[in-house]
Design an enzyme around this catalytic site. Structure first.
Site, PDB file in Angstrom:
ATOM      1  N   LYS A 173      45.987 -64.313   5.657  1.00 42.11           N
ATOM      2  CA  LYS A 173      46.279 -63.023   6.590  1.00 42.11           C
ATOM      3  C   LYS A 173      46.100 -63.374   7.949  1.00 42.11           C
ATOM      4  O   LYS A 173      46.460 -64.652   8.569  1.00 42.11           O
ATOM      5  CB  LYS A 173      45.351 -62.037   6.178  1.00 42.11           C
ATOM      6  CG  LYS A 173      45.862 -61.480   4.471  1.00 42.11           C
ATOM      7  CD  LYS A 173      44.779 -60.503   3.878  1.00 42.11           C
ATOM      8  CE  LYS A 173      43.698 -61.306   3.212  1.00 42.11           C
ATOM      9  NZ  LYS A 173      42.884 -60.569   2.284  1.00 42.11           N
ATOM     10  N   ASP A 211      37.565 -59.444  -3.696  1.00 41.32           N
ATOM     11  CA  ASP A 211      37.769 -58.090  -3.680  1.00 41.32           C
ATOM     12  C   ASP A 211      38.261 -57.230  -5.130  1.00 41.32           C
ATOM     13  O   ASP A 211      37.719 -56.186  -5.265  1.00 41.32           O
ATOM     14  CB  ASP A 211      38.752 -57.706  -2.753  1.00 41.32           C
ATOM     15  CG  ASP A 211      39.966 -58.689  -2.707  1.00 41.32           C
ATOM     16  OD1 ASP A 211      40.266 -59.377  -3.966  1.00 41.32           O
ATOM     17  OD2 ASP A 211      41.098 -58.450  -1.992  1.00 41.32           O
TER      18      ASP A 211
END
Length: 464
Positions: A173, A211
């Protein structure tokens, strides 16, 4: 997906020649039945490689398929106070979970990372985490003589060695830190806390999880049938409950039950070319101009970080083909990465026959004054088709996981801004899953901030 020509907005285009050009330009947005079947087959093959005890076989797959070493899901009898840390985007989260007989009271606060922290030494990121923990402890007036258990959700490709020990493979990212790969996130965190001279309350960093593991744990708190945790935000990943007999990379003697939690790390699925058969020109262009060309192929087809740019690229093609905006466009339309996923979700909020939301996006991009009624319909159809394709790709992979779980009822806990805010993603996924796994009664549900809460729940489960 139905033929492009069947879409109502396409049928309203008056010129037959223009309709033909539009259908040709958008044809590659279709995710066909053959694409679905082939992707499921390829995904299973890649799982087999990733799950192999043979190192050479594992190199053939870009899936990590890691054992999480989390011992169990939430049982409902946990007690105590625990902290969850969640690092995966520019919004870092600290979560406090107070448990009394399995009932949780949760407090969450966000702390933004700066561009300098994202592009400097990794130590800057972890110093920020430690500072945020101290701020949170002060603001929430937390007091404790005994160390508070901490679970750390670290949402980057990482090789898991034990529940706590892991090695970062690469940043993704917007993270471009100058170091970090090869290092242990929990050690980096503990060193940052030590540099501060400790925190005002003692802590015990107990676990590093992904996550999706956090989302699965939080999902199991809300729904005992939850067996898949899915992230659909800026990027994507999944974690699921697998039968121990099907997981080859863990010695059964190390297992605490006949099931284990597997962290798929599927964002890079397709990096080796196995998905080239279904990648379209828009996905290839987004990849070419991304921060990490040639990597994270799977999530670039639907991740929120990429969906806005995908939408823009589709509209640019239509414009250059002369079938949209009279072939003119605007500087904003031609500027790479200016469009975000919120433009997609905004357009998708318009119901058939309405255009208020679409016009607000076109106004932001200086296109409202040149957009005709047909232009607006075409923008909406392009957005719909692109979103449907994205959701179908996710659903195809989920179908494979549901087949592995092989239970009559399975709930899927989902965290992430894309799933939360996109008005049609849920329905698109549900539609395809009903066709692919008709024997499984499934439920998709939102687990808001689940990855952070789940980290604290892991600490609770491991402490009980």
């Amino acid at each position: 997906m139905e033929p492009i020509s069947n879409r109502p907005g396409i049928q309203k285009i008056k010129s037959a020649d223009k309709r033909k050009k539009v259908c040709e330009a958008l044809e590659s947005l279709r995710f066909t039945e053959n694409d679905v079947k082939q992707m499921m087959k390829v995904f299973e093959e890649q799982i087999d490689y990733a799950n192999s005890l043979n190192e050479e076989d594992r190199k053939k797959s870009d899936l990590f398929w890691e054992c999480t070493y989390v011992s169990d899901l939430v049982k409902g009898n946990e007690n105590g106070r625990y902290l969850g840390l969640d690092l995966g985007s520019t919004n870092f989260r600290v979560v406090l979970v107070d448990l009394k007989d399995g009932v949780a009271k949760t407090t969450t606060k966000y702390y933004n990372l700066t561009d300098d922290q994202l592009s400097g030494p990794a130590e800057l990121v972890f110093d920020h985490i430690a500072a945020s923990m101290e701020t949170f402890i002060t603001e929430e007036k937390i007091q404790s003589q005994k160390p508070i258990g901490v679970g750390f959700t670290f949402s980057f490709p990482t090789v898991q060695k034990t529940l706590k020990k892991s090695i970062l493979v690469t940043w993704t990212k917007r993270f471009k830190c100058t170091n970090g790969p090869g290092l242990d996130p929990c050690i980096l965190l503990e060193e940052a806390i030590e540099r501060r001279g400790g925190l005002s309350v003692p802590v015990n960093v107990m676990a590093r999880i992904s996550d999706t593991t956090g989302t699965l744990m939080a999902g199991s708190y809300y729904d005992k049938k939850c067996a898949i945790g899915l992230i659909l935000g800026s990027g994507s990943n999944a974690c699921y409950v697998e039968h121990l007999k099907n997981f080859k990379k863990l010695d059964p003697k190390e297992a605490k039950s006949d099931k284990i939690l597997v962290n798929c790390e599927w964002g890079a699925f397709g990096d080796n070319g196995c998905l080239d058969f279904c990648r379209n020109e828009f996905e290839r262009e987004v990849d070419q101009y991304s921060n990490f060309p040639g990597s994270y192929t799977f999530e670039k087809s639907f991740g929120g970080f990429y969906l806005g740019e995908m939408f823009r690229v589709v509209l640019v093609k239509l414009t250059k083909a002369g079938v949209l905006f009279d072939g003119k466009g605007s500087d904003e339309l031609m500027t790479r990465w200016l469009w975000k996923s919120r433009q997609v979700t905004t357009v998708e909020k318009d119901n058939p026959g309405s255009s208020e939301n679409t016009m607000s996006v076109l106004k932001d991009m200086k296109l409202d004054t040149i957009a005709t009624e047909e232009d607006v319909l075409l923008v909406q159809e392009a957005c719909y088709l692109m979103s449907q394709r994205a959701a179908y790709i996710v659903a195809t992979a989920l179908a494979v996981l549901l087949n592995h779980i092989n239970e009559p009822e399975v709930s899927i806990g989902i965290d992430g801004s894309l799933y939360e805010h996109h008005p049609r993603f849920h329905d698109h996924m549900t539609t395809l899953l009903q066709k692919l796994v008709p024997s499984t009664k499934f439920r998709l549900f939102l687990v808001k901030d689940g990855s952070g809460q789940g980290a604290a729940l892991v600490a609770a489960v491991e402490s009980s």
